[in-house]
Design a protein around this motif. Sequence first.
Motif, PDB file in Angstrom:
ATOM      1  N   LEU A   1       0.839  -1.206   0.000  1.00 11.29           N
ATOM      2  CA  LEU A   1       0.000   0.000   0.000  1.00 11.29           C
ATOM      3  C   LEU A   1       0.870   1.252   0.000  1.00 11.29           C
ATOM      4  O   LEU A   1       0.596   2.204  -0.738  1.00 11.29           O
ATOM      5  CB  LEU A   1      -0.918  -0.008   1.219  1.00 11.29           C
ATOM      6  CG  LEU A   1      -1.882   1.179   1.342  1.00 11.29           C
ATOM      7  CD1 LEU A   1      -2.753   1.318   0.102  1.00 11.29           C
ATOM      8  CD2 LEU A   1      -2.762   1.022   2.581  1.00 11.29           C
ATOM      9  N   LEU A   2       1.923   1.234   0.795  1.00  7.81           N
ATOM     10  CA  LEU A   2       2.840   2.372   0.832  1.00  7.81           C
ATOM     11  C   LEU A   2       3.520   2.568  -0.519  1.00  7.81           C
ATOM     12  O   LEU A   2       3.672   3.702  -1.002  1.00  7.81           O
ATOM     13  CB  LEU A   2       3.891   2.152   1.922  1.00  7.81           C
ATOM     14  CG  LEU A   2       4.792   3.342   2.272  1.00  7.81           C
ATOM     15  CD1 LEU A   2       3.970   4.518   2.777  1.00  7.81           C
ATOM     16  CD2 LEU A   2       5.835   2.926   3.302  1.00  7.81           C
ATOM     17  N   LEU A   3       3.892   1.471  -1.155  1.00  8.49           N
ATOM     18  CA  LEU A   3       4.515   1.523  -2.478  1.00  8.49           C
ATOM     19  C   LEU A   3       3.557   2.100  -3.502  1.00  8.49           C
ATOM     20  O   LEU A   3       3.965   2.854  -4.392  1.00  8.49           O
ATOM     21  CB  LEU A   3       4.962   0.124  -2.898  1.00  8.49           C
ATOM     22  CG  LEU A   3       5.569  -0.018  -4.303  1.00  8.49           C
ATOM     23  CD1 LEU A   3       6.834   0.810  -4.425  1.00  8.49           C
ATOM     24  CD2 LEU A   3       5.854  -1.483  -4.616  1.00  8.49           C
ATOM     25  N   SER A   4       2.281   1.768  -3.375  1.00  4.71           N
ATOM     26  CA  SER A   4       1.279   2.254  -4.343  1.00  4.71           C
ATOM     27  C   SER A   4       1.170   3.773  -4.316  1.00  4.71           C
ATOM     28  O   SER A   4       0.893   4.402  -5.341  1.00  4.71           O
ATOM     29  CB  SER A   4      -0.088   1.627  -4.056  1.00  4.71           C
ATOM     30  OG  SER A   4      -0.651   2.155  -2.865  1.00  4.71           O
ATOM     31  N   TYR A   5       1.385   4.385  -3.148  1.00  4.94           N
ATOM     32  CA  TYR A   5       1.360   5.845  -3.067  1.00  4.94           C
ATOM     33  C   TYR A   5       2.501   6.452  -3.880  1.00  4.94           C
ATOM     34  O   TYR A   5       2.335   7.491  -4.530  1.00  4.94           O
ATOM     35  CB  TYR A   5       1.500   6.308  -1.609  1.00  4.94           C
ATOM     36  CG  TYR A   5       0.426   5.827  -0.671  1.00  4.94           C
ATOM     37  CD1 TYR A   5      -0.875   5.569  -1.108  1.00  4.94           C
ATOM     38  CD2 TYR A   5       0.702   5.618   0.678  1.00  4.94           C
ATOM     39  CE1 TYR A   5      -1.849   5.118  -0.238  1.00  4.94           C
ATOM     40  CE2 TYR A   5      -0.268   5.183   1.567  1.00  4.94           C
ATOM     41  CZ  TYR A   5      -1.539   4.932   1.104  1.00  4.94           C
ATOM     42  OH  TYR A   5      -2.511   4.497   1.974  1.00  4.94           O
ATOM     43  N   ILE A   6       3.639   5.797  -3.840  1.00  2.34           N
ATOM     44  CA  ILE A   6       4.816   6.296  -4.562  1.00  2.34           C
ATOM     45  C   ILE A   6       4.654   6.104  -6.066  1.00  2.34           C
ATOM     46  O   ILE A   6       5.061   6.952  -6.869  1.00  2.34           O
ATOM     47  CB  ILE A   6       6.087   5.570  -4.065  1.00  2.34           C
ATOM     48  CG1 ILE A   6       6.273   5.811  -2.565  1.00  2.34           C
ATOM     49  CG2 ILE A   6       7.322   6.031  -4.828  1.00  2.34           C
ATOM     50  CD1 ILE A   6       7.362   4.973  -1.935  1.00  2.34           C
ATOM     51  N   LEU A   7       4.020   4.989  -6.464  1.00  2.00           N
ATOM     52  CA  LEU A   7       3.880   4.672  -7.883  1.00  2.00           C
ATOM     53  C   LEU A   7       3.009   5.683  -8.623  1.00  2.00           C
ATOM     54  O   LEU A   7       3.068   5.774  -9.852  1.00  2.00           O
ATOM     55  CB  LEU A   7       3.307   3.267  -8.047  1.00  2.00           C
ATOM     56  CG  LEU A   7       4.252   2.117  -7.690  1.00  2.00           C
ATOM     57  CD1 LEU A   7       3.543   0.778  -7.815  1.00  2.00           C
ATOM     58  CD2 LEU A   7       5.493   2.148  -8.576  1.00  2.00           C
ATOM     59  N   GLN A   8       2.199   6.453  -7.890  1.00  2.00           N
ATOM     60  CA  GLN A   8       1.397   7.499  -8.529  1.00  2.00           C
ATOM     61  C   GLN A   8       2.285   8.565  -9.176  1.00  2.00           C
ATOM     62  O   GLN A   8       1.842   9.296 -10.057  1.00  2.00           O
ATOM     63  CB  GLN A   8       0.484   8.173  -7.505  1.00  2.00           C
ATOM     64  CG  GLN A   8      -0.543   7.247  -6.890  1.00  2.00           C
ATOM     65  CD  GLN A   8      -1.382   7.951  -5.842  1.00  2.00           C
ATOM     66  OE1 GLN A   8      -1.807   9.092  -6.034  1.00  2.00           O
ATOM     67  NE2 GLN A   8      -1.621   7.284  -4.725  1.00  2.00           N
ATOM     68  N   LEU A   9       3.530   8.623  -8.724  1.00  2.00           N
ATOM     69  CA  LEU A   9       4.468   9.638  -9.210  1.00  2.00           C
ATOM     70  C   LEU A   9       5.371   9.117 -10.318  1.00  2.00           C
ATOM     71  O   LEU A   9       6.179   9.869 -10.861  1.00  2.00           O
ATOM     72  CB  LEU A   9       5.329  10.138  -8.040  1.00  2.00           C
ATOM     73  CG  LEU A   9       4.569  10.619  -6.793  1.00  2.00           C
ATOM     74  CD1 LEU A   9       5.548  10.982  -5.691  1.00  2.00           C
ATOM     75  CD2 LEU A   9       3.671  11.796  -7.131  1.00  2.00           C
ATOM     76  N   ILE A  10       5.227   7.833 -10.654  1.00  2.00           N
ATOM     77  CA  ILE A  10       6.102   7.213 -11.648  1.00  2.00           C
ATOM     78  C   ILE A  10       5.293   6.773 -12.863  1.00  2.00           C
ATOM     79  O   ILE A  10       4.316   6.037 -12.736  1.00  2.00           O
ATOM     80  CB  ILE A  10       6.843   6.002 -11.043  1.00  2.00           C
ATOM     81  CG1 ILE A  10       7.624   6.423  -9.792  1.00  2.00           C
ATOM     82  CG2 ILE A  10       7.781   5.379 -12.066  1.00  2.00           C
ATOM     83  CD1 ILE A  10       8.236   5.259  -9.038  1.00  2.00           C
ATOM     84  N   SER A  11       5.694   7.199 -14.027  1.00  2.00           N
ATOM     85  CA  SER A  11       4.958   6.876 -15.245  1.00  2.00           C
ATOM     86  C   SER A  11       4.971   5.376 -15.532  1.00  2.00           C
ATOM     87  O   SER A  11       6.022   4.724 -15.423  1.00  2.00           O
ATOM     88  CB  SER A  11       5.567   7.612 -16.438  1.00  2.00           C
ATOM     89  OG  SER A  11       5.003   7.144 -17.653  1.00  2.00           O
ATOM     90  N   PRO A  12       3.815   4.813 -15.913  1.00  2.00           N
ATOM     91  CA  PRO A  12       3.759   3.389 -16.283  1.00  2.00           C
ATOM     92  C   PRO A  12       4.628   3.075 -17.493  1.00  2.00           C
ATOM     93  O   PRO A  12       4.956   1.920 -17.738  1.00  2.00           O
ATOM     94  CB  PRO A  12       2.274   3.179 -16.623  1.00  2.00           C
ATOM     95  CG  PRO A  12       1.562   4.271 -15.914  1.00  2.00           C
ATOM     96  CD  PRO A  12       2.499   5.442 -15.939  1.00  2.00           C
ATOM     97  N   ALA A  13       4.986   4.104 -18.257  1.00  2.00           N
ATOM     98  CA  ALA A  13       5.868   3.891 -19.399  1.00  2.00           C
ATOM     99  C   ALA A  13       7.236   3.427 -18.933  1.00  2.00           C
ATOM    100  O   ALA A  13       7.975   2.776 -19.675  1.00  2.00           O
ATOM    101  CB  ALA A  13       5.996   5.180 -20.208  1.00  2.00           C
ATOM    102  N   THR A  14       7.577   3.734 -17.676  1.00  2.00           N
ATOM    103  CA  THR A  14       8.869   3.340 -17.114  1.00  2.00           C
ATOM    104  C   THR A  14       8.829   1.915 -16.579  1.00  2.00           C
ATOM    105  O   THR A  14       9.670   1.077 -16.922  1.00  2.00           O
ATOM    106  CB  THR A  14       9.271   4.298 -15.972  1.00  2.00           C
ATOM    107  OG1 THR A  14       9.225   5.637 -16.452  1.00  2.00           O
ATOM    108  CG2 THR A  14      10.675   3.987 -15.482  1.00  2.00           C
ATOM    109  N   ILE A  15       7.838   1.652 -15.707  1.00  2.00           N
ATOM    110  CA  ILE A  15       7.675   0.317 -15.128  1.00  2.00           C
ATOM    111  C   ILE A  15       6.193  -0.072 -15.173  1.00  2.00           C
ATOM    112  O   ILE A  15       5.504  -0.020 -14.152  1.00  2.00           O
ATOM    113  CB  ILE A  15       8.209   0.257 -13.676  1.00  2.00           C
ATOM    114  CG1 ILE A  15       7.809   1.530 -12.891  1.00  2.00           C
ATOM    115  CG2 ILE A  15       9.697   0.049 -13.634  1.00  2.00           C
ATOM    116  CD1 ILE A  15       8.182   1.475 -11.428  1.00  2.00           C
TER     117      ILE A  15
END
Length: 335
Positions: free
Chosen positions: A22-36
């Motif tokens: 859940l904590l990781l999911s908050y961070i992933l909002q800032l990272i483009s899916p084009a990257t990962i």
Amino acid sequence: MKNLSPIDKMLYIINSILAALLLLSYILQLISPATIPVFAVLSLFVPFLMIINLIFGVYWLIKLKKQFLLSISVLVIGYIFSTPFYKIYGNNSSFNNDLKVMSYNVKSFDLFHKKKESKTPDGYKFIASKAPDVLAVQEYYHSKKNKLNYPHKFIKYRPKSNKYGMAIYSKYKIINSGSLDLKSVGNNIIFADILKEKDTIRIYNVHLESLRIKPGEENFGQENSEKLIERISSSFKTQAEQTVQFLAHEKQWKGKKIVCGDFNNTSYSWVYHQISKNKKDAFIESGKGFGKSFNYWFPMRIDFILTDEDAIINKFSTFSEKYSDHFPVLAKINW
């Protein structure tokens, strides 16, 4: 963990993993899916993770164990830095000159025709009963049975089709319109500039790449989980590309605007985070409950109405009528 029973120790290990996700999911909002792109799949499960962590927090509290701090801390972080999963209070005010906007993925109207014995009015009558000033339709289908009676409209059909596409209907004059012509055949973004009194308001109708999930089928309609993850990851990557294209187009418009449509992603995604930046989310401003907009057993909010920061959202509603696999959303907006 010394004072925990073997079962509680195992539960806390599971709790720790789910809290970390859940904590990781908050961070992933800032990272483009084009990257990962594969990690972006986690955004779909944020509501599940929130509920499970809440259950764990309550469990440890009942047992008077300090382990409750783990899940509760992660949930508090989400409350501060992420969008709400549930709204207790809504806003039900309105003004006479509100602009009433509805966004609706109608699934080609193919579910709008009920059996003769049903007393439920069809989808066209439902829309008419809500009388939106502006109606943004995704998965539009041109039919003689179409009963949408508006003086102004802009319809953009898919390539090599004169029936399927997207539409914007308006009670106000449309003085300009256009399409971003996304590469995806089944998805697009269109816009229309409407003239309301002395104001020109741009309406964006957004339909991002579909995840092609079939909720009613085993494994969501995919033969195995690995291929399902691969397909969804690919869709997220395409959504990221479409979002970049939209943001570049939107940047050129400096006036009042409303962005609505089916994002095919949740409010915990990078896509939503980028599009909603410097905007107001009508649900967050004036909605109540889960804001569920997709016909699935779990409350998923993937249809949005966003405005510029100067707008006032007086009311937001999500309806439960099942004329499509999506539920319509409606907002009353003023400036």
